[in-house]
Design a protein around this motif. Structure first.
Motif, PDB file in Angstrom:
ATOM      1  N   ARG A 175       0.871   4.288  -2.617  1.00  0.00           N
ATOM      2  CA  ARG A 175       0.744   5.670  -2.137  1.00  0.00           C
ATOM      3  C   ARG A 175       1.912   6.514  -2.632  1.00  0.00           C
ATOM      4  N   ILE A 188       0.841  -1.204   0.000  1.00  0.00           N
ATOM      5  CA  ILE A 188       0.000   0.000   0.000  1.00  0.00           C
ATOM      6  C   ILE A 188       0.873   1.250   0.000  1.00  0.00           C
ATOM      7  N   VAL A 216      -4.506  -1.192  -4.057  1.00  0.00           N
ATOM      8  CA  VAL A 216      -4.889  -1.254  -2.651  1.00  0.00           C
ATOM      9  C   VAL A 216      -6.076  -2.189  -2.476  1.00  0.00           C
TER      10      VAL A 216
END
Length: 147
Positions: A63, A59, A123
């Motif tokens: 990001r 994740i 995600v």
């Protein structure tokens, strides 16, 4: 993945980016503050969803790609503003230049949107249905508090 979940996660990413852009635009904090603050928000949400270390790494990579896409466009904003102001100040507005400026801005927005879209898919695939529900509920609660 339901449409509601996609919208919720998209909103989560968007809220983070908007908060960061707002702080920078207001001139109160530098890039480091925004990036650090948004990364802490994401980490806090991941703690709430009880993600594993492996999930967290994947994740964070997604990001970071979104942040990199935004950062890559950061310098273009000032140039865009200066070019727009020059067009505005001219005696005659060159409609072709205005259209070109608009197309460039749209292309930059598309690049960021594509990075966000890809991150959302990544995600989603990393999280369990329960973890996605926790994050989606958090987004709903944020939305309810701010609207």
């Amino acid at each position: 993945m339901t449409r509601r979940t996609m919208i919720g996660l998209g909103a989560l990413l968007t809220v983070g980016l908007v908060a960061g852009w707002t702080a920078v635009a207001a001139g109160h904090w530098g890039h480091g503050w925004r990036d650090g603050m948004m990364k802490r928000v994401v980490s806090s949400l991941l703690d709430e969803a009880n993600v594993t270390d492996e999930q967290r790494q994947r994740i964070h990579a997604a990001r970071d790609r979104v942040f990199a896409a935004v950062e890559a466009q950061r310098g273009a904003r000032q140039d865009h503003l200066e070019r727009a102001l020059a067009l505005f100040e001219a005696d005659q507005v060159d409609e072709q230049q205005v259209a070109a400026l608009h197309q460039e801005a749209e292309a930059r927005r598309r690049e960021i949107a594509e990075a966000m879209h890809q991150a959302l898919l990544e995600v989603h695939d990393v999280l369990t249905p329960e973890q996605r529900r926790v994050l989606a509920d958090h987004v709903r609660n944020l939305r309810a508090r701010h609207h």
